[in-house]
Structures are given as structure tokens and as C-alpha cells.
Write a protein that holds these residues in place. Structure first.
Motif, short mmCIF file in Angstrom:
data_model
loop_
_atom_site.label_atom_id
_atom_site.label_comp_id
_atom_site.label_asym_id
_atom_site.label_seq_id
_atom_site.Cartn_x
_atom_site.Cartn_y
_atom_site.Cartn_z
N GLU A 1 0.84 -1.20 0.00
CA GLU A 1 0.00 0.00 0.00
C GLU A 1 0.88 1.25 0.00
O GLU A 1 2.00 1.24 0.50
N ARG A 2 0.33 2.33 -0.53
CA ARG A 2 1.03 3.60 -0.46
C ARG A 2 0.93 4.17 0.96
O ARG A 2 0.37 3.54 1.85
N LEU A 3 1.46 5.37 1.16
CA LEU A 3 1.63 5.89 2.51
C LEU A 3 0.33 5.95 3.30
O LEU A 3 0.29 5.57 4.47
N GLY A 4 -0.78 6.42 2.68
CA GLY A 4 -2.03 6.53 3.42
C GLY A 4 -2.49 5.18 3.96
O GLY A 4 -2.84 5.04 5.13
N GLY A 5 -2.50 4.15 3.09
CA GLY A 5 -2.89 2.82 3.52
C GLY A 5 -1.92 2.23 4.53
O GLY A 5 -2.32 1.57 5.49
N TYR A 6 -0.62 2.49 4.31
CA TYR A 6 0.38 1.97 5.24
C TYR A 6 0.20 2.59 6.63
O TYR A 6 0.27 1.88 7.65
N LEU A 7 -0.01 3.90 6.69
CA LEU A 7 -0.15 4.55 8.00
C LEU A 7 -1.37 4.03 8.75
O LEU A 7 -1.34 3.88 9.98
N LEU A 8 -2.47 3.74 8.04
CA LEU A 8 -3.63 3.15 8.70
C LEU A 8 -3.27 1.78 9.27
O LEU A 8 -3.50 1.50 10.45
N GLN A 9 -2.71 0.91 8.44
CA GLN A 9 -2.43 -0.45 8.89
C GLN A 9 -1.35 -0.48 9.98
O GLN A 9 -1.45 -1.26 10.94
N SER A 10 -0.33 0.35 9.85
CA SER A 10 0.71 0.36 10.88
C SER A 10 0.18 0.92 12.19
O SER A 10 0.60 0.50 13.28
N THR A 11 -0.76 1.87 12.12
CA THR A 11 -1.41 2.38 13.34
C THR A 11 -2.20 1.27 14.02
O THR A 11 -2.17 1.11 15.25
N LEU A 12 -2.93 0.47 13.23
CA LEU A 12 -3.66 -0.67 13.79
C LEU A 12 -2.69 -1.68 14.40
O LEU A 12 -2.94 -2.23 15.48
N ALA A 13 -1.58 -1.94 13.69
CA ALA A 13 -0.60 -2.91 14.20
C ALA A 13 -0.02 -2.44 15.52
O ALA A 13 0.16 -3.25 16.45
N ARG A 14 0.28 -1.15 15.64
CA ARG A 14 0.82 -0.66 16.91
C ARG A 14 -0.20 -0.78 18.03
O ARG A 14 0.15 -1.05 19.18
N ALA A 15 -1.49 -0.56 17.72
CA ALA A 15 -2.53 -0.73 18.74
C ALA A 15 -2.59 -2.17 19.22
O ALA A 15 -2.82 -2.44 20.41
N ALA A 16 -2.35 -3.13 18.31
CA ALA A 16 -2.39 -4.54 18.69
C ALA A 16 -1.11 -4.99 19.37
O ALA A 16 -1.13 -5.82 20.28
N MET A 17 0.04 -4.44 18.97
CA MET A 17 1.33 -4.91 19.44
C MET A 17 1.84 -4.17 20.67
O MET A 17 2.58 -4.75 21.48
N ASP A 18 1.48 -2.90 20.81
CA ASP A 18 2.09 -2.07 21.85
C ASP A 18 1.16 -1.73 23.01
O ASP A 18 1.60 -1.12 23.98
N GLY A 19 -0.11 -2.06 22.91
CA GLY A 19 -1.08 -1.64 23.91
C GLY A 19 -0.92 -2.36 25.24
O GLY A 19 -0.29 -3.42 25.32
N PRO A 20 -1.54 -1.82 26.29
CA PRO A 20 -1.42 -2.42 27.63
C PRO A 20 -2.27 -3.66 27.84
O PRO A 20 -2.06 -4.40 28.80
N LEU A 21 -3.27 -3.91 26.96
CA LEU A 21 -4.16 -5.05 27.11
C LEU A 21 -4.15 -5.88 25.84
O LEU A 21 -4.39 -5.37 24.74
N GLY A 22 -3.86 -7.18 25.98
CA GLY A 22 -3.85 -8.06 24.82
C GLY A 22 -2.73 -9.06 24.92
O GLY A 22 -2.26 -9.39 26.01
#
Length: 369
Positions: A267-288
Motif C-alpha cells: 500500500e502507499r503511505l495513506g494505507g500503510y499509516l492506517l495499517q501500521s497504526t492498527l498494528a501498533r494498537a495490537a502490538m504495543d497496547g497495555p491489554l492483549g
């Protein structure tokens, strides 16, 4: 007094159902009115059939719900225009951790209709935008997922200056880029970056968590490469850096370090930033948590979720897809046909109950207890 199912009423009118002399209380994510034989709850519904409330709870609420004779529970969901009546809760399931009440699950007698579900389950409106407006979807997701963190309104509604952006995220760029010879004029010219990156910084302003740990987005993009590409992020341990073309408002994204050459993202930058933001929510969050799962297990995890309609990312696995539901994000990466690398992030501990029951072999798991 009677209130029609799925009608919208003012909060005082909803609380009045508890009867005269009711005690008004506030919990972590809900408001309560405790009457002699009735309990009113105004909170957030996480599905069409249930509402999960998280600790801490007022003592009187715990006392009434844990008693032998439990009161009738009238449930309401918060909407911008008022409180939506969800009816009487059929049962209250209490979950304890180390002797303390951890969460409460209320089940509705009548499931919420699909046309209302999107209004009462926070954070899913962005998903309808993902396929045609990933930048707008990213902005909405950040606003919903990080709603408890107040944004920096000044930065959100202005072109963010490089030093101001850096003040809101404690992320050190890679050493080579940080110490490169960069002319001040050139730095100022490229600091704002493409439109998609500017939108990310506006949404993330005042919320350093959005910039990430597992894969970081820099507070400002860095010039100085011989190929004129900008460096705008890096993997948490410095395994790779993220590059883009500064001349395009929605440029191609490249990984420098994942291969012996620059590896383009799908994906280009817009799609990448959405998916990487989702990935950080899944990988870096306090619950999960994180687990390796096989195909049947992966299917059970994502069964109630929706897939984000973008092409797979190339990291953390070669084919990494994002799935989402109300207040939950799941990232599943496929490197071979047998096993998947899975990350789960949630906003409320009660959402992990179903995953605990699947019997997965978790590498890490945090439920807030």
C-alpha cells in the motif's frame, strides 16, 4: 416510568428509572443509578448482545450485583444526542481477579439491530472508510481508540512545526540519521511531509502512544539520503527504517533493512499509516497478547471480526493482515502455510474473555490484572 426500547432519552431521564432517592455513582467507563430494587447503567456496548464494564466499580454497585437478590438492570448506551435504551439486562456475569471484581458482563434480552449497532459500538465507523479513504479511517480510529488521551488541539488544527511535533513524542531517530549533516533550510522544507503524514501527525498530536514502540513513526521525516528519499520511521530495534518519496502526497513506502535492496510496501503511505497504526494498537497496547496459531485457531479468533480491506503489509510477517471489531484489533502475519504470528489489542479487559477460552498457547498475555 417506562422508556421504549431503543429510544433516545436524556441522561437524567434514564437515571430516573432507578426510582426516587436513587444513589448516583460513576465507574471507570459508566454511570450508575442504584435504587431499592433497580440498577441503571449508562455505558458503552461492545457488541449487539452484551455490555462489558471494567473496574474499578463503586462499592454499592458491586454489593448489589454480587448479592443473592440482584436488582433489575436497565442498560443504556451513550450517544452524542443522548442515551439509547437497550432494555433490561437478562443476566449479570461477574469476573473476579485475585479476589477483586474485574469486570461485569451484561447480556441484553433483545439483541441490538444491525442498523443501530454502529452507533453504540465505539470505534468501528472508521472501518467503512478504510477501502477508499484510509487517511480518514486512520484519523477516526486514532480519535476513538485513544479517546481517553486528550489531543493537542493547537497542533491538530495547524501545520505542526518540527520542534513542536518532537515535543509530543519521545522517539529518538536512528543514530545515523540523527547525526547526518542536514542543512537547516532543507530540514524545514521537508519537515511537514506529504499530506498523509501531516494528517497522521495532526491525529497523533499530544498522544505519544500513537507513534509506537514496535515500529516507530518519527516526529518529523528526515532528509539527507543520496537517493533523496525521506526517512520517516524505524523498527523498534532498528532492524529497518521506513522511507518515502517527498515529492508525492501519497508516496510509495519502502523498507530499508528487510532485504538486500529497498523493499516496497504493497500500500502507499495513506494505507500503510492506517495499517501500521492498527498494528501498533495490537502490538504495543497495555491489554492483549501475542501467540503463534494454526489455521483453525486463527479462523476462530477472527470469526466475529471484519478484515481491513487493504493489501497485506510486509511486516511483522511477509503477509500481515489486520482485523477489527468493536474495541479490538487483531493482526495476523503469515510466513508459511502452517503457523501464523498473531497480536491482539483491546480497549477493555472484558473483551479478552472469549480469547482466553480458546486455549491458545500465548507467548505473552496481559489482561490488566
Amino acid at each position: 416510568m417506562e422508556i421504549e426500547l431503543w429510544s433516545v432519552v436524556a441522561e437524567p431521564e434514564a437515571l430516573a428509572l432507578a426510582g426516587p432517592g436513587a444513589t448516583l455513582l460513576t465507574g471507570a467507563d459508566a454511570a450508575f443509578a442504584v435504587g431499592s430494587d433497580t440498577l441503571v447503567v449508562i455505558g458503552r456496548s461492545e457488541s449487539g448482545t452484551a455490555m462489558v464494564l471494567s473496574e474499578p466499580f463503586p462499592e454499592l454497585v458491586e454489593e448489589r450485583l454480587a448479592g443473592v437478590l440482584r436488582p433489575a438492570v436497565h442498560a443504556f448506551a451513550r450517544l452524542p444526542e443522548g442515551c439509547l435504551a437497550l432494555g433490561v439486562a437478562q443476566a449479570a456475569e461477574l469476573s473476579y481477579r485475585r479476589g477483586a471484581l474485574h469486570d461485569i458482563r451484561l447480556s441484553f434480552e433483545t439483541p441490538i439491530p444491525p442498523d443501530l449497532l454502529g452507533q453504540v459500538t465505539p470505534g468501528l465507523d472508521w472501518l467503512d472508510l478504510a477501502g477508499h479513504d484510509p487517511i480518514g479511517a486512520m484519523e477516526r480510529f486514532i480519535a476513538g481508540w485513544y479517546a481517553e488521551i486528550e489531543p493537542d488541539e493547537t497542533a491538530r488544527h495547524a501545520e505542526i512545526e518540527p520542534h513542536e511535533t518532537a515535543r509530543h513524542a519521545e522517539i529518538e531517530p536512528v543514530e545515523t540519521a540523527r547525526h547526518a549533516e542536514i542543512e537547516p533550510v532543507e530540514t524545514a522544507r521537508h519537515a511537514a511531509g506529504p499530506a498523509a503524514l501531516r494528517a497522521f501527525h495532526r491525529a497523533a498530536a499530544g498522544r505519544p502512544e500513537v507513534y509506537g514502540l514496535s515500529c516507530q513513526i518519527y516526529p518529523e521525516a528526515l532528509p539527507g539520503r543520496p537517493d533523496d528519499l525521506l526517512t520517516f520511521g524505524q523498527e523498534g530495534d532498528g532492524v529497518f527504517t521506513l522511507l518515502m518519496d517527498p515529492e508525492d502526497d501519497d508516496p510509495r513506502v519502502y523498507y530499508d533493512g528487510l532485504s538486500d535492496r529497498l523493499l516496497p510496501e504493497r500500500e502507499r503511505l495513506g494505507g500503510y499509516l492506517l495499517q501500521s497504526t492498527l498494528a501498533r494498537a495490537a502490538m504495543d497496547g497495555p491489554l492483549g497478547g501475542m501467540a503463534f496459531v494454526d489455521t483453525p485457531q486463527a479462523r476462530r479468533v477472527i470469526a466475529p471480526l471484519r478484515r481491513v480491506p487493504l493489501r497485506p503489509m510486509r511486516w511483522p510477517s511477509l503477509f500481515t493482515r489486520c482485523y477489527a471489531g468493536p474495541s479490538i484489533v487483531v493482526v495476523i502475519g503469515e510466513d508459511d502455510a502452517d503457523w501464523y504470528e498473531m497480536y491482539v489489542g483491546v480497549r477493555h479487559p472484558g473483551l479478552l474473555r472469549r480469547l482466553r477460552k480458546l486455549g491458545l498457547d500465548w507467548e505473552s498475555f496481559t489482561d490488566g490484572s
